[in-house]
Design a protein around this motif. Structure first.
Motif, PDB file in Angstrom:
ATOM      1  N   VAL A 177       0.834  -1.204   0.000  1.00  0.00           N
ATOM      2  CA  VAL A 177       0.000   0.000   0.000  1.00  0.00           C
ATOM      3  C   VAL A 177       0.870   1.255   0.000  1.00  0.00           C
ATOM      4  O   VAL A 177       0.593   2.242  -0.698  1.00  0.00           O
ATOM      5  N   SER A 178       1.965   1.235   0.761  1.00  0.00           N
ATOM      6  CA  SER A 178       2.858   2.394   0.824  1.00  0.00           C
ATOM      7  C   SER A 178       3.540   2.638  -0.511  1.00  0.00           C
ATOM      8  O   SER A 178       3.638   3.783  -0.980  1.00  0.00           O
ATOM      9  N   VAL A 179       4.030   1.562  -1.130  1.00  0.00           N
ATOM     10  CA  VAL A 179       4.696   1.711  -2.433  1.00  0.00           C
ATOM     11  C   VAL A 179       3.704   2.234  -3.470  1.00  0.00           C
ATOM     12  O   VAL A 179       4.043   3.097  -4.296  1.00  0.00           O
ATOM     13  N   LEU A 180       2.465   1.726  -3.438  1.00  0.00           N
ATOM     14  CA  LEU A 180       1.442   2.205  -4.362  1.00  0.00           C
ATOM     15  C   LEU A 180       1.170   3.694  -4.135  1.00  0.00           C
ATOM     16  O   LEU A 180       1.038   4.469  -5.093  1.00  0.00           O
ATOM     17  N   THR A 181       1.099   4.109  -2.878  1.00  0.00           N
ATOM     18  CA  THR A 181       0.860   5.527  -2.565  1.00  0.00           C
ATOM     19  C   THR A 181       1.977   6.406  -3.120  1.00  0.00           C
ATOM     20  O   THR A 181       1.726   7.440  -3.746  1.00  0.00           O
ATOM     21  N   LEU A 182       3.223   6.002  -2.880  1.00  0.00           N
ATOM     22  CA  LEU A 182       4.361   6.800  -3.360  1.00  0.00           C
ATOM     23  C   LEU A 182       4.418   6.829  -4.884  1.00  0.00           C
ATOM     24  O   LEU A 182       4.747   7.857  -5.493  1.00  0.00           O
ATOM     25  N   THR A 183       4.089   5.703  -5.511  1.00  0.00           N
ATOM     26  CA  THR A 183       4.110   5.653  -6.982  1.00  0.00           C
ATOM     27  C   THR A 183       3.094   6.609  -7.581  1.00  0.00           C
ATOM     28  O   THR A 183       3.404   7.371  -8.512  1.00  0.00           O
ATOM     29  N   VAL A 184       1.873   6.579  -7.048  1.00  0.00           N
ATOM     30  CA  VAL A 184       0.841   7.493  -7.557  1.00  0.00           C
ATOM     31  C   VAL A 184       1.232   8.938  -7.262  1.00  0.00           C
ATOM     32  O   VAL A 184       1.053   9.837  -8.100  1.00  0.00           O
ATOM     33  N   LEU A 185       1.793   9.173  -6.090  1.00  0.00           N
ATOM     34  CA  LEU A 185       2.183  10.526  -5.699  1.00  0.00           C
ATOM     35  C   LEU A 185       3.223  11.105  -6.665  1.00  0.00           C
ATOM     36  O   LEU A 185       3.171  12.285  -7.029  1.00  0.00           O
ATOM     37  N   LEU A 186       4.167  10.273  -7.087  1.00  0.00           N
ATOM     38  CA  LEU A 186       5.237  10.743  -7.974  1.00  0.00           C
ATOM     39  C   LEU A 186       4.784  10.821  -9.438  1.00  0.00           C
ATOM     40  O   LEU A 186       5.207  11.719 -10.173  1.00  0.00           O
ATOM     41  N   CYS A 187       3.961   9.891  -9.856  1.00  0.00           N
ATOM     42  CA  CYS A 187       3.597   9.814 -11.271  1.00  0.00           C
ATOM     43  C   CYS A 187       2.387  10.667 -11.630  1.00  0.00           C
ATOM     44  O   CYS A 187       2.198  11.002 -12.813  1.00  0.00           O
ATOM     45  N   TRP A 188       1.569  11.022 -10.661  1.00  0.00           N
ATOM     46  CA  TRP A 188       0.329  11.734 -10.964  1.00  0.00           C
ATOM     47  C   TRP A 188       0.569  13.064 -11.682  1.00  0.00           C
ATOM     48  O   TRP A 188      -0.114  13.362 -12.672  1.00  0.00           O
ATOM     49  N   PRO A 189       1.536  13.899 -11.261  1.00  0.00           N
ATOM     50  CA  PRO A 189       1.742  15.172 -11.987  1.00  0.00           C
ATOM     51  C   PRO A 189       2.301  14.986 -13.387  1.00  0.00           C
ATOM     52  O   PRO A 189       2.353  15.952 -14.148  1.00  0.00           O
ATOM     53  N   ARG A 190       2.736  13.770 -13.754  1.00  0.00           N
ATOM     54  CA  ARG A 190       3.356  13.531 -15.055  1.00  0.00           C
ATOM     55  C   ARG A 190       2.470  12.729 -15.996  1.00  0.00           C
ATOM     56  O   ARG A 190       2.954  12.209 -17.003  1.00  0.00           O
ATOM     57  N   LEU A 191       1.176  12.603 -15.666  1.00  0.00           N
ATOM     58  CA  LEU A 191       0.270  11.854 -16.533  1.00  0.00           C
ATOM     59  C   LEU A 191       0.192  12.529 -17.893  1.00  0.00           C
ATOM     60  O   LEU A 191      -0.054  13.734 -17.991  1.00  0.00           O
ATOM     61  N   PRO A 192       0.382  11.787 -18.982  1.00  0.00           N
ATOM     62  CA  PRO A 192       0.426  12.409 -20.314  1.00  0.00           C
ATOM     63  C   PRO A 192      -0.967  12.518 -20.942  1.00  0.00           C
ATOM     64  O   PRO A 192      -1.943  11.927 -20.484  1.00  0.00           O
ATOM     65  N   GLY A 193      -1.030  13.264 -22.040  1.00  0.00           N
ATOM     66  CA  GLY A 193      -2.225  13.318 -22.866  1.00  0.00           C
ATOM     67  C   GLY A 193      -3.319  14.198 -22.311  1.00  0.00           C
ATOM     68  O   GLY A 193      -3.221  14.792 -21.231  1.00  0.00           O
ATOM     69  N   ARG A 194      -4.413  14.249 -23.078  1.00  0.00           N
ATOM     70  CA  ARG A 194      -5.560  15.062 -22.676  1.00  0.00           C
ATOM     71  C   ARG A 194      -6.213  14.516 -21.411  1.00  0.00           C
ATOM     72  O   ARG A 194      -6.601  15.274 -20.523  1.00  0.00           O
ATOM     73  N   ALA A 195      -6.325  13.179 -21.329  1.00  0.00           N
ATOM     74  CA  ALA A 195      -6.894  12.590 -20.114  1.00  0.00           C
ATOM     75  C   ALA A 195      -6.017  12.906 -18.905  1.00  0.00           C
ATOM     76  O   ALA A 195      -6.515  13.152 -17.802  1.00  0.00           O
ATOM     77  N   GLY A 196      -4.695  12.886 -19.114  1.00  0.00           N
ATOM     78  CA  GLY A 196      -3.790  13.212 -18.025  1.00  0.00           C
ATOM     79  C   GLY A 196      -3.971  14.637 -17.532  1.00  0.00           C
ATOM     80  O   GLY A 196      -3.942  14.897 -16.330  1.00  0.00           O
ATOM     81  N   ARG A 197      -4.178  15.574 -18.475  1.00  0.00           N
ATOM     82  CA  ARG A 197      -4.397  16.956 -18.062  1.00  0.00           C
ATOM     83  C   ARG A 197      -5.666  17.094 -17.227  1.00  0.00           C
ATOM     84  O   ARG A 197      -5.715  17.871 -16.283  1.00  0.00           O
ATOM     85  N   SER A 198      -6.686  16.319 -17.579  1.00  0.00           N
ATOM     86  CA  SER A 198      -7.929  16.377 -16.792  1.00  0.00           C
ATOM     87  C   SER A 198      -7.732  15.764 -15.409  1.00  0.00           C
ATOM     88  O   SER A 198      -8.187  16.313 -14.399  1.00  0.00           O
TER      89      SER A 198
END
Length: 815
Positions: A177-198
């Motif tokens: 759960v902790s690794v999943l939290t950190l992964t989402v925390l780091l990758c969320w601002p870098r989501l690509p594409g139009r869906a990522g911007r939303s």
């Protein structure tokens, strides 16, 4: 005749109010979604009841938001007080800790009444950054145990010693759960594409905790989760129970750390607003004493209601500014949403695994050890203070760490003040050279006197003062010896940091009085422009009264600059006059001869002084503090007008000091590449755009005709057309320099172009990102060549005003 705009109608005013309220409402929701999981995580890290974090967030938002002096700063549970609060809970219990929070708030009100808010910022930034970094390390070490499925220990050392056993007994569910939290925390601002911007509109902290909670619930993992007890059993403060001195020390610690954290965050928020907002939607500037008063009131309310200590938070405040908040309503509404969530969303909050909150807080702790702060303290040679404060906070606590950091900072300052090297040397030409390196204080007087006594009475001496301070005792010693040496038939030359002549024996003999070396006589305080002589023979235009040529000799003895001064040429005295107006200028050296002569002069006069510094830069690489973008005009000598040296400026020069907009037609990628390299790789702290008077590029823009053939110069100058349009626009006020209108249209366009190029800079992605983070500043500068006067622009509430660098009597630049 200029048309007068009609006054706004009642419908217009109502529309404006609705628009502003909508902006504040949207920003408050964004801040609430960040503050909710962060408040629970900080409460978990301190060992306090989890509801205490929500109480502090609500009190900080509503009370500090209403009474504070920075409308867009968001207050809540103090990250910098996490370690302090945890220690207080262990020693005194939770209810006494709440009482300490109330007393600390009362102390903050007293400090605000005494108007001492500015004095809190006198603490060295190295100590403040070291304190925050030490707190971050301590938080990360404690939360790492929860991430691994265990329980944190009582101290940082105990947490380090317990890590091997914890690693040997991992809890796979908590770790996953902790690794999943950190992964989402780091990758969320870098989501690509139009869906990522939303999706990026949802805060990363909320997304990380929500995804981890959903996965844990769907997988049926058995993990410790958030447990919010009934508000009926919520603990309120009690009278402090413990040693009086210990309670007083605890109150002062919470007061000091909370106040410094809040005020530093307030200053950072004010800078972020200035960098991102125009004049139309900018709130009032920070009132630090009022902000301290608001923080005190919020701590009283939070402690009285059983909440954590409150302080201004940089993360929440940055989110508030970037979300478009325009008034303190957004901060207060965020506190209201937290209050409603504490009463209505308890079932949803109880689903959050503690491991997810621990991972979130651990990431915050790691971010508190800022690489930008590390580079800054290294550049200012304060790494010892920074590292010592971190170690002391981790090993001893926040109060002990700050006290030790202050002691080390004072010791370093005293060491620099007393570290004076005095060396003597007799050159082959018979010249006696005394080199004083460092600050010349009374502590160095015995060594200085001993070195001067070794010089023969009738000899020629060169005294080189390589420092920035001479106290009264050293000044008197140097002056007395100087008068005695001249009276016995000797001669001397006193030079500054780069060989610049401060006083000359020949002139002193002519006047019958030696010209003493005063404490302010350092670099740049000399009668002759010797450093620039090898370039253009400038000193030929400043002949002394007796007609002696003051130009630097074409050749010098092999002993270097000191031996060249063995037979000094007289320096122009106070009564000297410039050459007659209209006198023919001396012939200019051209071609390879000028280049070779300049290189020879550098190797002879300058290289010995800069060789050690350049060798250090060659080993360590360049670490400039700012990007300096200016015109290619030959009259602008950047190192001269900024008093900078090797490694200080990353300089970009082009015709007209232009910054092409990204994606513009005929864009020159070299400027954009330099900006990207300076901002992202070199991590400069500021960017300066410098224009100047009499700019030929601006003259060409004004005189350009649409039908003229397109040449490389005309294609490049197309990037200056927005400046021309801005000057002609009625929506922008004309710039003013030194309280007056510009002398002509060329000067007006030169000033307007600086402002416009700053707007172009903000359009570059790397610059916009750093401005949003609050780690980059933009400055506009104008250099009047004929007056040798520099003007630095700073944007105010209603117009551009400026601080002036240069001679007395210069005015302000406004626009």
């Amino acid at each position: 005749m200029k048309a007068i705009a009609p006054p706004p109608t009642a419908e217009d005013l109502r529309g404006d109010r609705r628009r502003l309220l909508s902006a504040d409402l949207s920003a408050s929701v964004a801040v609430f979604l960040i503050a909710l999981p962060l408040s629970l995580g900080i409460a978990l890290a301190t060992g306090a009841p989890l509801q205490a974090g929500l109480v502090a967030a609500a009190a900080g938002g509503i009370v500090a938001g209403r009474l504070g002096g920075v409308p867009l700063q968001v207050s809540g549970p103090a990250t910098g007080l996490t370690v302090v609060t945890a220690e207080l809970i262990q020693h005194y219990g939770w209810r006494t800790t709440c009482a300490i929070t109330v007393l600390a708030g009362c102390c903050q009100l007293g400090l605000a009444a005494l108007r001492t808010a500015r004095s809190a910022l006198v603490v060295s930034p190295a100590i403040v950054h070291g304190m925050l970094a030490g707190v971050g390390v301590t938080i990360a070490l404690a939360q790492l145990h929860i991430v691994l499925g265990g329980t944190p220990q009582s101290s940082a050392l105990a947490n380090v010693r317990g890590l091997p056993d914890q690693l040997a007994d991992l809890h796979p569910g908590a770790l996953g759960v902790s690794v999943l939290t950190l992964t989402v925390l780091l990758c969320w601002p870098r989501l690509p594409g139009r869906a990522g911007r939303s999706l990026r509109k949802v805060p990363a902290a909320l997304a990380a905790v929500a995804v981890a909670t959903a996965v844990a619930a769907l997988a049926g993992l058995t993990l410790p989760r958030v447990d919010l007890p009934s508000w009926r059993s919520h603990a309120l403060p009690e009278l402090p129970d413990g040693p009086v001195l210990g309670i007083i020390a605890a109150v002062l610690t919470v007061t000091l750390v909370g106040s410094v954290e809040s005020l530093l965050s307030a200053v950072a928020t004010d800078k972020l607003i200035a960098a991102e907002r125009g004049k139309g939607n900018r709130p009032a500037r920070a009132d630090l004493n009022r902000e301290l008063r608001g923080q005190g009131a919020a701590n009283i309310v939070s402690g009285a209601l059983g909440g954590l200590p409150v302080a201004g938070g940089a993360i929440r405040s940055m989110a508030n500014v970037k979300s478009g908040a325009v008034s303190r309503r957004s901060t207060m509404l965020h506190g209201l949403w937290v209050l409603l969530a504490a009463g209505l969303l308890v079932p949803a909050l109880d689903l959050i695994p503690l491991a997810a909150l621990a991972a979130l807080v651990m990431a915050v702790g790691i971010q508190m050890v800022s690489a930008t702060h590390l580079r800054t303290v290294t550049r200012h040679r304060e790494i010892l203070v920074y590292a010592t404060t971190i170690a002391a906070v981790v090993l001893g606590g926040v109060l002990e760490g700050v006290a030790i950091g202050i002691a080390v900072a004072v010791a370093v300052a005293l060491h620099r003040l007393t570290r004076t090297r005095i060396t003597t040397q007799r050159l082959d030409s018979g010249v006696h050279r005394v080199w004083v390196r460092g600050q010349l204080t009374f502590l160095a007087v015995p060594r200085l006197s001993r070195a001067l006594s070794q010089i023969p009475h009738d000899g020629h001496a060169v005294i080189e003062l390589d420092g920035s301070f001479i106290d009264h005792a050293a000044y008197e010693t140097l002056q007395d010896w100087q008068l005695s040496h001249l009276a016995h038939g000797g001669s001397l030359e006193i030079t500054g940091r780069s060989g610049a002549r401060i006083a000359e024996a020949e002139q002193a003999r002519r006047d019958g009085l030696a010209e003493p070396a005063h404490p302010g006589a350092q670099r740049g305080d000399h009668h002759c422009c010797r450093p620039w002589t090898p370039w253009q023979n400038h000193c030929d235009h400043q002949a002394p009264a007796d007609g002696t040529d003051t130009a630097a000799p074409e050749a010098a003895p092999a002993d270097g600059p000191a031996s060249a001064a063995g037979v000094p040429a007289p320096v122009a005295g106070p009564g000297s006059q410039p050459a007659a107006v209209g006198a023919p200028a001396p012939p200019r050296r051209r071609g390879a001869g000028q280049l070779a002569s300049g290189i020879s002069a550098f190797q002879r006069d300058t290289a010995p002084h800069v060789r050690d510094e350049l060798a250090r830069l060659a080993r360590e690489g360049q670490r400039p503090s700012q990007l300096f973008l200016t015109c290619a005009d030959s009259r602008l000598v950047t190192s001269m007008i900024t008093a900078s040296g090797p490694g200080d400026l990353f300089t970009v020069r082009n015709v007209g000091n232009l910054v092409p907009l990204p994606g513009a037609e005929s864009t020159d990628d070299s400027v954009a590449a330099a900006i990207e390299y300076a901002v992202d790789v070199l991590q400069v702290d500021s960017i300066t755009v410098c224009g100047h008077s009499g700019c030929g590029a601006m003259q060409a823009l004004l005189n350009s005709s649409p039908g003229a053939p397109m040449t490389p110069l005309r294609r490049w100058l197309r990037h200056g057309l927005p400046s021309l349009e801005r000057m002609a626009s009625r929506h922008h006020a004309w710039a003013r320099i030194s309280g007056r209108l510009p002398a002509d249209a060329v000067e007006q366009l030169c000033l307007t172009n600086v402002v416009q190029q700053l707007e172009h800079l903000r359009a570059h992605e790397s610059v916009a990102r750093r401005l949003a983070e609050g780690t980059l500043e933009l400055h506009g500068m104008y250099f009047h060549v004929g007056e040798a006067q520099a003007y630095l622009l700073s944007e105010g509430e209603d117009f551009f005003d400026c601080r002036v660098f240069g001679s007395v009597g210069a005015g302000a630049l406004r626009g």
